[in-house]
Structure formats: structure tokens, C-alpha cells
Design a protein around this motif. Sequence first.
Motif, mmCIF file in Angstrom:
data_model
loop_
_atom_site.group_PDB
_atom_site.id
_atom_site.type_symbol
_atom_site.label_atom_id
_atom_site.label_comp_id
_atom_site.label_asym_id
_atom_site.label_seq_id
_atom_site.Cartn_x
_atom_site.Cartn_y
_atom_site.Cartn_z
ATOM 1 N N LEU A 42 0.831 -1.202 0.000
ATOM 2 C CA LEU A 42 0.000 0.000 0.000
ATOM 3 C C LEU A 42 0.866 1.253 0.000
ATOM 4 N N LEU A 43 1.930 1.243 0.801
ATOM 5 C CA LEU A 43 2.845 2.386 0.866
ATOM 6 C C LEU A 43 3.524 2.624 -0.474
ATOM 7 N N VAL A 44 4.026 1.549 -1.081
ATOM 8 C CA VAL A 44 4.746 1.694 -2.351
ATOM 9 C C VAL A 44 3.807 2.155 -3.459
ATOM 10 N N ALA A 45 2.604 1.588 -3.497
ATOM 11 C CA ALA A 45 1.650 1.956 -4.548
ATOM 12 C C ALA A 45 1.174 3.396 -4.401
ATOM 13 N N ALA A 46 0.942 3.834 -3.166
ATOM 14 C CA ALA A 46 0.425 5.187 -2.945
ATOM 15 C C ALA A 46 1.506 6.247 -3.104
ATOM 16 N N ALA A 47 2.767 5.864 -2.914
ATOM 17 C CA ALA A 47 3.855 6.849 -2.965
ATOM 18 C C ALA A 47 3.959 7.525 -4.325
ATOM 19 N N GLY A 48 3.699 6.784 -5.406
ATOM 20 C CA GLY A 48 3.796 7.380 -6.738
ATOM 21 C C GLY A 48 2.778 8.479 -6.976
ATOM 22 N N PRO A 49 1.473 8.192 -6.826
ATOM 23 C CA PRO A 49 0.471 9.241 -7.063
ATOM 24 C C PRO A 49 0.585 10.426 -6.112
ATOM 25 N N LEU A 50 1.109 10.194 -4.908
ATOM 26 C CA LEU A 50 1.196 11.281 -3.931
ATOM 27 C C LEU A 50 2.491 12.089 -4.048
ATOM 28 N N TRP A 98 1.013 22.979 -11.731
ATOM 29 C CA TRP A 98 1.592 21.847 -11.003
ATOM 30 C C TRP A 98 0.600 21.316 -9.954
ATOM 31 N N ILE A 99 -0.093 22.224 -9.262
ATOM 32 C CA ILE A 99 -1.088 21.790 -8.276
ATOM 33 C C ILE A 99 -2.189 20.968 -8.960
ATOM 34 N N ALA A 100 -2.649 21.429 -10.123
ATOM 35 C CA ALA A 100 -3.695 20.701 -10.856
ATOM 36 C C ALA A 100 -3.190 19.323 -11.281
ATOM 37 N N ILE A 101 -1.959 19.264 -11.750
ATOM 38 C CA ILE A 101 -1.386 17.985 -12.178
ATOM 39 C C ILE A 101 -1.226 17.054 -10.979
ATOM 40 N N ALA A 102 -0.748 17.601 -9.853
ATOM 41 C CA ALA A 102 -0.575 16.788 -8.644
ATOM 42 C C ALA A 102 -1.908 16.225 -8.165
ATOM 43 N N LEU A 103 -2.969 17.045 -8.235
ATOM 44 C CA LEU A 103 -4.300 16.561 -7.856
ATOM 45 C C LEU A 103 -4.761 15.448 -8.796
ATOM 46 N N GLY A 104 -4.424 15.581 -10.073
ATOM 47 C CA GLY A 104 -4.784 14.540 -11.033
ATOM 48 C C GLY A 104 -4.109 13.218 -10.702
ATOM 49 N N CYS A 108 -5.990 9.679 -9.430
ATOM 50 C CA CYS A 108 -5.798 8.405 -10.131
ATOM 51 C C CYS A 108 -5.639 7.248 -9.150
ATOM 52 N N ALA A 109 -5.161 7.554 -7.937
ATOM 53 C CA ALA A 109 -4.994 6.504 -6.930
ATOM 54 C C ALA A 109 -6.330 5.945 -6.477
ATOM 55 N N LEU A 110 -7.419 6.673 -6.728
ATOM 56 C CA LEU A 110 -8.741 6.213 -6.330
ATOM 57 C C LEU A 110 -9.376 5.308 -7.376
ATOM 58 N N CYS A 111 -8.821 5.277 -8.575
ATOM 59 C CA CYS A 111 -9.394 4.463 -9.650
ATOM 60 C C CYS A 111 -8.845 3.034 -9.577
ATOM 61 N N PRO A 112 -9.683 2.040 -9.822
ATOM 62 C CA PRO A 112 -9.243 0.634 -9.709
ATOM 63 C C PRO A 112 -8.434 0.151 -10.902
ATOM 64 N N VAL A 113 -7.463 0.942 -11.331
ATOM 65 C CA VAL A 113 -6.545 0.546 -12.403
ATOM 66 C C VAL A 113 -5.148 1.015 -12.015
ATOM 67 N N GLY A 114 -4.123 0.343 -12.516
ATOM 68 C CA GLY A 114 -2.763 0.752 -12.235
ATOM 69 C C GLY A 114 -2.456 0.758 -10.752
ATOM 70 N N ASP A 115 -1.893 1.865 -10.285
ATOM 71 C CA ASP A 115 -1.577 2.002 -8.858
ATOM 72 C C ASP A 115 -2.832 1.903 -7.999
ATOM 73 N N GLY A 116 -3.933 2.447 -8.513
ATOM 74 C CA GLY A 116 -5.182 2.381 -7.763
ATOM 75 C C GLY A 116 -5.619 0.949 -7.515
#
Length: 219
Positions: free
Chosen positions: A148-156, A179-185, A189-197
Motif C-alpha cells: 500500500l505504501l509503495v503503490a500510494a507513494a507514486g500518485p502522492l 503543477w497543483i492541478a497535475i498533482a491533484l490529477g 488516479c490513486a482512487l481508480c481501480p486501475v494501475g496504482d489504484g
Amino acid sequence: MAFPALAIAVSSTSSTFRRDLLDLGLASETAEHGLLRLVFGASPSRAKALPGGWVPSVAAALVHYGLSMSRVVGLLGLVFAAGLGTGATSLAGLALGGLLLVGSALVHELGHVVAYRLAGGPGAPAIAVAKGMKCHLVRRRLSPRRDLLVAAAGPLAPGLLVLPAVPLVWIAPLAFAAWIAIALGHALCALCPVGDGLTIWVALAQLRRERRAAADTRT
């Protein structure tokens, strides 16, 4: 074919054996020739085993991923320079936004590398896979909490750079807002059930099962 250090097994009898190895980062391929394909076409798939230690790993991943993204960066840099040179500020702004997007992708992937080294240990095996802008880390599976830590670290990771970038509010406010808008994006993405999500959802489900199992044993 088995790769026990990474707990990975690939069927050598599969008709897509070569493609499976490329997708996992356990093989590399070279780019095809041609100027248009070089700029716009498919990038070569390259795999690099990361060294031990988080500082050498981050440095190796930075170079490996950065070189893979260099064609896109070079093209956007040319567009940015052309926009400034011709006075087409909108074109330059679009190119700058693209450069920020590429930079956020690099920060995203480095976030995974740092978290994996911290969670998995300095000597945990890992392979950095780069194919143009498509980059990922082939790694050993960890406990649900550490996964969970490794997966969440990328989007955050892009969001963690917002505070150090606060001086840009006065220097380049539009770039800071972008940059803030991109960071929020990335974070969304971490909330979507694909990739890191998907990795995050699976890790959370495993944690819930472990807690239920622990509660059942106590009762």
C-alpha cells in the motif's frame, strides 16, 4: 521461466512469451529506425536492474526514466522555444504545461522507487522498465501494508513537491497552479481501480481480510 528473486514466473510455452517478458521488464528491445518513428512512434522497451540502497536506486531510476522521456522533453522544449521566439505565448504555455506533465510523471515513478527501498529494504530486487513515457517498476511483492505504501507513494509524490515549490507563486504563478492541478490529477488516479489504484484497492482488501481473520481468532 522463473525469476525467484522477484517472485515472478513466465510461461515459456506461451505464444506471447517475448511480449510478456517485455511488459514485465525482463527483456529489452531496440528502437526501429526512421525519423518520424523516432520522434512520434513506439519507443524501445528497456529494462534496468536497480542497484542496492535508496540513493543509488533513485539516481539510476532518474537516469533510466529520464533518458526514456528525453525525446518528448526535447520535442516540447523545441515547441516552447519556438513559441517564445515567435511571440506565440499560448504555444509556449502549452509546451510548458507538457513539460510539467512529463516532470510529474518522472516524480511519480521516483516516488515508487524511494518507497520500495524504504519498505522493501535497501537490497530488495527491482527492475525499472521504461518505454517512452510509459514507465513502471517490476518488484517483489511485499506485505499488504508495505504494498500500500509503495503503490500510494507514486500518485502522492507530485503533491509532496508543492510545499518546496511555494516560491514559484511569486515567480511563476501559472506554472505553480498548473503543477497543483497535475498533482491533484495524480492523487485522484490513486482512487481508480486501475494501475496504482488497483494495487491500493487489493492491498486494502487484504488488510481488511487480515483484520477480520485476527478478530475471528480472538473470539
